[in-house]
Enzyme design. Structure first.
Site, PDB file in Angstrom:
ATOM      1  CD  GLU A   1      38.871  -8.079  24.560  1.00 43.95           C
ATOM      2  OE1 GLU A   1      38.098  -9.026  24.820  1.00 43.95           O
ATOM      3  OE2 GLU A   1      38.469  -6.976  24.141  1.00 43.95           O
TER       4      GLU A   1
ATOM      5  CB  SER B   1      52.112  -9.203 -42.045  1.00 43.54           C
ATOM      6  OG  SER B   1      51.284  -8.961 -43.167  1.00 43.54           O
TER       7      SER B   1
END
Length: 783
Positions: free
Chosen positions: A192, A475
């Site tokens: 680069e 319940s």
């Protein structure tokens, strides 16, 4: 004559001579103005690029982690569970060593593990190489491979569960320059910007080449040629690509070089460079690229992996190793060759690296497997830390979730619902929506959420039933009726209520809301006189309502609130049968209070949060409080153990459950909701099954919810033979179940019952005290 000529010339109009001095002044002022404008522009660019550069180091997604896995000597750890955790974390099995973080060796009854460094809420762990020796599934000894020092415990870093993004979805993590391996830095520079350390941000030859291409094409084509220019382009990524933008980026590159050091710029570049897409999310920086393509930290990258990433910078799409492996391989080898050309790599190492394959790992789906959990945790972060929104703040959120249990919960719920639909095909015939369910698991000791599943398929419905659905518990509410009686009897000398209290289960007529109310039992039969224990174990409705009226509905609702039920609880007789709507999460919290021995621990899902600088944020949490006596909590747990052994959940054994647990089924009168909540000394899990449109399910809690609970618990590793710890202050007495009084030798039937000390009966059975020897021949004068 001469004078007249002179006068004549003087009288003629004179031509204006050019004022060169004035012209030079205008030009000077113009140039000065342009210079001032240029300086101001450069100053503004300097300030702007500095602001953007600094801001990018503060804008990070927040990350949500699972709980930390601690391994201690004597701990039972199934091998499959540990290896699955290591695999999800990206640890790699090797034949020898391990030498690099993230590697492990499994040899016989020994696991050698190179732990990674990790920033825990308590501080940074530098990593270590450890040896774990096993005896079966039990950890026998832990030793540091580096120092030989004996270790009592070690920690494995948590798993990443989810990431919270800003509007711009971008994976970013900031690493220091030293955390990137030297090979990666050299590879990037070789392809680069070979002159990076010798220019001032702009390479004149590169700029000339770029301008020539742009002018010839009459548009911006050639990219910035230096790393600094590329970084500047990233900082102005949203601008239109034209010559003005390029000039701005060039000026910005110069300003960056003037403001920051080369190492600072290179560090920022390695953390900013675009490296591809993970679905809709951009992968930015070499650190995230290492995690995405190799499931590694950047410090763990090898030479050939570093070369591949460096080669992808110029075109992440073209050199994507998943889509274009041949192009990616060729590009990687070109980078390796470039490193040889720059003198950063020897030919021998070049050939060795070139011979290796790409080494990328397959990624999991973009959508994490626990979306209901992620939604819930995001809301929890906003609730606990209202001043720190999770998106974009760079928070690191450490949850209490156990990823193994979360996976087990999802599998148990999904498979259980499918099994129900196969066994009862009518369940599939609901045009309004499919059969749904929810499961939540809590750690008994502190109320931490271990697993949470809010529905069957998040893609179809994002409605999280664990905390957004209000349903009748049926319940499932009954234990709080009997617990209220135990609690009141312990502290009210004038009130008597125990596990042996006889309750009348016969037809009952009540008035509720101005209307007659006649409760019925599930089996539509009446059982005469039953004990409190039997009434709860067999979930007898009429006896439970009589118990509630005896204890007092105000005591029942107050106790349920103390335990963790937060929804409205109208004080009507049907409250005892669970007609008040609640959420699964609050019922799980209330049951955890029973399991913890009477201590109410606020449900929590967040263990710790740190900001982007590693500073710990203090959560806004309520403290734990004791709301029940240990004796009352233990007594109700003892009764709930009977539900599993001989009550409505006795089918658990045939479903595969083996171990010690307490729990309760829940079924509404119209069979719309099916529940089961059960717990061991360590883990509580609650399951709900039903339809979102309140359509009748037609199944009980034992039929629909219990099998899912059994599957989850048996796969959780928390089921053992270890019993609940009995506190002091408990006594056992033999009683007559018909009267609840102390048994005599004349009683037909006797049982040994458990009592809170001070609530046990003191009077001998009055009904059978006058029985004679001829009672066994059928004559009885006791009446």
């Amino acid at each position: 004559m001469g004078d007249s000529a002179t006068k004549e010339r003087a009288s003629r109009p004179q031509r204006a001579r050019p004022r060169w001095g004035a012209g030079r002044g205008v030009l000077f002022r113009l140039l000065l103005g342009l210079a001032v404008v240029a300086l101001i522009t450069l100053g503004l660019i300097y300030l702007d690029v500095t602001r953007r550069f600094e801001a990018r180091q503060e804008q990070f997604p927040s990350r949500l982690y699972s709980d930390i896995m601690e391994l201690a000597e004597g701990q039972e750890v199934p091998a499959y569970s540990l290896l699955a955790r290591l695999a999800r974390l990206g640890y790699r099995r090797v034949d020898k060593g391990p030498t690099r973080p993230g590697e492990f060796v499994l040899a016989g009854k020994e696991l050698r593990l190179a732990l990674r460094e990790f920033d825990y809420p308590e501080g940074k762990f530098p990593g270590d190489r450890v040896r774990l020796q096993f005896r079966g599934n039990q950890i026998r000894r832990i030793t540091s491979l580096d120092t030989g020092r004996h270790l009592e415990k070690v920690r494995i870093e948590p798993e990443l569960i989810a990431t919270f993004y800003q509007e711009l979805q971008e994976e970013r993590t900031w690493y220091s320059l030293e955390q990137f391996p030297v090979e990666l830095r050299r590879a990037v520079l070789s392809v680069e910007d070979r002159n990076y350390f010798h220019h001032a941000g702009v390479d004149p030859r590169g700029v000339a080449r770029a301008l020539w291409v742009d002018v010839s094409k009459r548009r911006a084509v050639q990219g910035g040629s230096t790393i600094t220019q590329q970084l500047a382009k990233n900082l102005y990524a949203n601008r239109k690509r034209d010559l003005i933008s390029k000039a701005l980026e060039t000026a910005a590159a110069v300003m960056l070089e003037a403001r920051y050091t080369k190492n600072q710029i290179l560090e920022a570049y390695l953390n900013e460079v675009y490296m591809g897409q993970r679905g809709p999310v951009a992968v930015s920086g070499m650190g995230e690229a290492a995690r995405f393509y190799f499931r590694k930290r950047p410090s763990e990258l090898t030479l050939n992996e570093s070369a591949l990433l460096a080669g992808m910078i110029s075109s992440p799409g073209m050199y994507n190793p998943y889509r274009h492996p041949q192009a990616a391989l060729a590009r990687r080898n070109r980078v390796l060759k470039s490193m040889v050309e720059t003198g950063d790599l020897k030919e021998k190492a070049h050939l060795a690296a070139k011979s290796k394959d790409l080494g990328v790992t397959r990624q999991r789906s973009v959508n994490y497997r626990a979306p209901y959990l992620v939604d819930f945790l995001e809301e929890e972060v906003r609730r606990v830390f209202p001043d720190s929104p999770p998106s974009g703040a760079g928070l690191r959120i450490f949850s209490t979730v156990d990823p193994d249990l979360q996976e087990q919960a999802e599998e148990a719920l999904g498979a259980g619902l499918e099994r129900l639909e196969r066994g009862y095909p009518v369940l599939r015939k609901n045009p309004a929506g499919s059969l749904q369910g929810a499961l939540v698991a809590l750690r008994v000791s502190d109320g931490s959420i271990l697993a949470l599943v809010g529905g069957r398929d998040y893609r179809v419905s994002q409605f999280n039933r664990t905390y957004q659905a209000h349903r009748q518990p049926g319940s499932l509410f009954k234990p709080f009726v009997y617990l209220a009686g135990f609690d009141r009897a312990q502290f009210d000398p004038s009130f008597s209520f125990s596990a042996a209290t006889p309750l009348d289960d016969s037809p009952l007529q009540l008035v509720s809301g101005g209307k007659p109310y006649s409760p019925q039992n599930y089996d539509h039969e009446f059982h005469g006189t039953v004990t409190t224990r039997r009434a709860l174990e067999e979930s007898i409705n009429v006896a439970t309502i009589r118990a509630a009226t005896q204890v007092g509905l105000d005591h029942v609702s107050t106790l349920a609130r103390r335990c963790g039920v937060e929804s409205p609880l109208p004080q009507v007789p049907s409250l005892a049968l669970g007609t008040a709507e609640v959420t699964p999460l609050e019922m799980a919290a209330a049951y955890t209070t029973l399991a913890s021995g009477g201590i109410r621990n606020p449900v929590r899902a967040i263990r710790a949060v740190t900001d982007r600088l590693g500073r710990s944020l203090e959560p806004q949490e309520s403290p734990s409080t004791r709301v029940l006596s240990p004796q009352a909590a233990y007594l109700i747990t003892d009764l709930l153990k009977g539900v599993l052994s001989r009550g409505t959940a006795s089918s658990a054994a045939s479903l595969g459950f083996s171990g010690v647990a307490a729990g309760k089924t829940g079924t509404t009168d119209d069979l719309r909701d099916a529940w089961f909540a059960g717990y061991t000394p360590e883990v509580l899990a609650l399951v709900w099954v039903g339809y979102d449109d309140n359509r009748a399910l037609g199944l009980t809690g034992a039929q629909a919810a219990l099998p899912i609970w059994v599957d989850f618990m048996m796969g959780s590793g928390s089921v053992t033979k270890a019993d609940f710890s009995e506190p002091g202050g408990m006594v056992r007495e033999k009683v007559d179940p018909e009267t609840g009084q102390l048994a005599t030798w004349k009683c037909r039937e006797t049982i040994e019952e458990l009592f809170i000390e001070g609530t046990e009966p003191v009077q001998r059975c009055e009904k059978h005290a006058r029985r004679h020897w001829w009672w066994s021949f059928g004559e009885d004068d006791s009446d």
